[in-house]
Design an enzyme around this catalytic site. Structure first.
Site, PDB file in Angstrom:
ATOM      1  N   ILE A  94       0.872  -1.178   0.000  1.00 51.88           N
ATOM      2  CA  ILE A  94       0.000   0.000   0.000  1.00 51.88           C
ATOM      3  C   ILE A  94       0.905   1.223   0.000  1.00 51.88           C
ATOM      4  CG2 ILE A  94      -1.786   1.298   1.240  1.00 51.88           C
ATOM      5  CD1 ILE A  94      -2.762  -1.262   2.475  1.00 51.88           C
ATOM      6  N   SER A 122       5.711  -0.502  -1.813  1.00 52.02           N
ATOM      7  CA  SER A 122       5.151   0.101  -3.016  1.00 52.02           C
ATOM      8  C   SER A 122       6.141   1.046  -3.687  1.00 52.02           C
ATOM      9  CB  SER A 122       3.880   0.870  -2.643  1.00 52.02           C
ATOM     10  OG  SER A 122       3.418   1.669  -3.713  1.00 52.02           O
ATOM     11  N   TYR A 146       4.614   0.149  -9.877  1.00 53.54           N
ATOM     12  CA  TYR A 146       3.765   0.884 -10.797  1.00 53.54           C
ATOM     13  C   TYR A 146       4.661   1.272 -11.968  1.00 53.54           C
ATOM     14  CZ  TYR A 146      -0.137   1.385  -7.532  1.00 53.54           C
ATOM     15  OH  TYR A 146      -1.197   1.132  -6.703  1.00 53.54           O
ATOM     16  N   THR A 172       2.024  -4.284 -10.991  1.00 47.53           N
ATOM     17  CA  THR A 172       0.594  -3.996 -10.865  1.00 47.53           C
ATOM     18  C   THR A 172       0.001  -3.691 -12.239  1.00 47.53           C
ATOM     19  OG1 THR A 172       0.703  -3.210  -8.593  1.00 47.53           O
ATOM     20  CG2 THR A 172      -1.092  -2.364  -9.929  1.00 47.53           C
ATOM     21  N   LYS A 241       0.450  -8.658 -10.636  1.00 42.86           N
ATOM     22  CA  LYS A 241      -0.507  -8.332  -9.571  1.00 42.86           C
ATOM     23  C   LYS A 241      -1.745  -7.651 -10.142  1.00 42.86           C
ATOM     24  CE  LYS A 241      -0.945  -5.822  -5.199  1.00 42.86           C
ATOM     25  NZ  LYS A 241      -2.177  -5.090  -5.544  1.00 42.86           N
ATOM     26  N   HIS A 265      -7.486  -5.001  -6.076  1.00 42.47           N
ATOM     27  CA  HIS A 265      -6.954  -3.767  -5.514  1.00 42.47           C
ATOM     28  C   HIS A 265      -7.758  -3.316  -4.293  1.00 42.47           C
ATOM     29  CE1 HIS A 265      -3.588  -1.215  -6.942  1.00 42.47           C
ATOM     30  NE2 HIS A 265      -4.110  -0.299  -6.145  1.00 42.47           N
TER      31      HIS A 265
END
Length: 424
Positions: A94, A122, A146, A172, A241, A265
């Site tokens: 997160i 993250s 990301y 992700t 993910k 998510h």
């Protein structure tokens, strides 16, 4: 005590937490978190239907108790990507742990290490992967990516993550844009603490940005070739993910994925998507043990962990509960949340004759059409009405209550005069 970063209050607690179940911490966290930060965690997208059903849908599946199993002392140790773990419960990534605690991801990683759980951080973390590595040592950890439109940024991330001893990257793929998160809009949430990778690459971008603004910097177009490129450039295993259908799982494996993370998510992207647990059996069937599966979204009980493992997961991630634990108790609060769920898991293991996590993966699960409510227990403070106070149902001051689940010390009861008080 409270620490302030440019006026934003951050908890500096570091203590073990007592709880009956982990959802109790959600309400308690309001006492130490400002409203925008709290609702960044405690909300989903649009009407939050998927967010709510992520937990409620665990009731679509039921655990079959087993008797005469001639076993005791169940063990929760397991292994993932060659790393030994004390529990199959893991810390899902997160962003921005600094909204919960001044030590951010460093405290979370230390809590995971104490509990023997896999940790993941993250791209939007406040603390650096180097700080986490220094604090957590060789404790197992994954990195959630990301993917940026800027491949120089991506390469900087890959190099840092590999040098910091991370075991793999979780790419992700289900958050190419931000879901419509009404709570963030109503509270005008922006990231209040700098995000490390953006600070080192762009000189502070991240702090003061909204969720939608941050996502806009990420790649909105990701395909199988990107997965292959990440594997080549990072030199690390890559898990995909955000998989929620069997077809996408097969596509990811065909592209070289080293693992699948089944997730919606946490109900923060498409509202109206199915609960993650409902999609797990179909995806697990297609994966067929070719690569490991991580499951997350909606986990609030040890029985949820049990069901996910029995339906095909290898690790089971938790999200919001550990951030509440972090806010209330720092690293020790995170460990308390993991340990609470692990203790509940052991009870289910004992009652089903499962000595090991491998046994849980072969446990009997059925799917009967009960109502999929997610009501709390009858003594939960959110639903329990005030208990009536009368002259006849009050304990004397001399009564000693038990602590930590122990039985109260025995006391000699005084006879009661039903006409109006204790007799003498």
């Amino acid at each position: 005590m409270t620490y302030y970063f440019k006026g934003f209050p951050q908890s500096d607690q570091n203590k073990s937490l007592k709880m009956i179940y982990v959802d109790e911490l959600e309400e308690r966290a309001k006492e130490v978190m400002p409203e925008p930060a709290y609702y960044y965690i405690a909300s989903g997208s649009e009407n939050e239907w998927t967010w709510r059903n992520n937990t409620a849908a665990f009731n679509h599946f039921q655990i079959i108790p087993r008797s005469l199993t001639d076993m005791d002392d169940p063990q929760t140790e397991t292994e993932f990507l060659g790393k030994k773990l004390k529990t199959p419960i893991m810390i899902s990534p997160i962003a921005c742990h600094g909204i919960s605690h001044k030590d951010g991801e460093v405290a979370t990683a230390l809590g995971a290490k104490e509990a023997g759980a896999m940790f993941s951080s993250s791209t939007y973390a406040n603390r650096s992967v180097e700080d986490i590595a220094e604090a957590a040592g060789d404790a197992p950890r994954l990195f959630q990516l990301y993917l940026s439109k800027d491949w120089d940024f991506n390469q900087m991330v890959f190099d840092a993550v590999k040098a910091a001893g991370y075991q793999g990257i979780m790419l992700t793929v289900d958050a190419l844009v931000s879901g419509y998160r009404e709570a963030n809009l109503r509270t005008k949430f922006t990231y209040p603490v700098p995000l490390d990778f953006f600070t080192r690459y762009q000189g502070g971008q991240g702090e003061g940005q909204s969720v939608a603004q941050m996502y806009a910097a990420s790649a909105q177009k990701i395909g199988p070739d990107d997965l292959k490129k990440i594997k080549e450039r990072s030199g690390l295993p890559v898990l995909v993910k955000g998989i929620l259908c069997a077809e996408d799982a097969q596509m990811a494996i065909d592209a070289g994925a080293d693992g699948i993370v089944i997730s919606n998510h946490g109900g923060r992207e498409i509202d109206g998507a199915p609960a993650t647990i409902d999609m797990l059996p179909e995806i697990a069937k297609v994966v067929d043990h070719r690569v490991p599966i991580i499951f997350d979204s909606g986990v609030r009980r040890g029985s949820h962990v049990f069901k996910a493992l029995a339906l095909g997961a290898d690790l089971v991630g938790i999200g919001r509960p550990y951030l509440y634990g972090l806010a209330l108790g720092g690293s020790k609060g995170v460990a308390s949340v993991i340990n609470q769920l692990n203790d509940e898991l052991k009870i289910d293991m004992q009652l089903t004759g499962c000595k090991t996590i491998e046994d849980v993966k072969h446990a009997m699960i059925t799917n009967l059409p009960y109502s999929s409510d997610n009501l709390p227990s009858s003594t939960d403070p959110t639903v329990k009405p005030p208990y009536p106070v009368t002259d006849h149902n009050q304990m004397k001051a001399s009564y000693v209550t038990g602590t930590d689940g122990e039985e109260p010390a025995p006391q000699v009861a005084e006879p009661v005069d039903t006409e109006g008080g204790a007799s003498h």
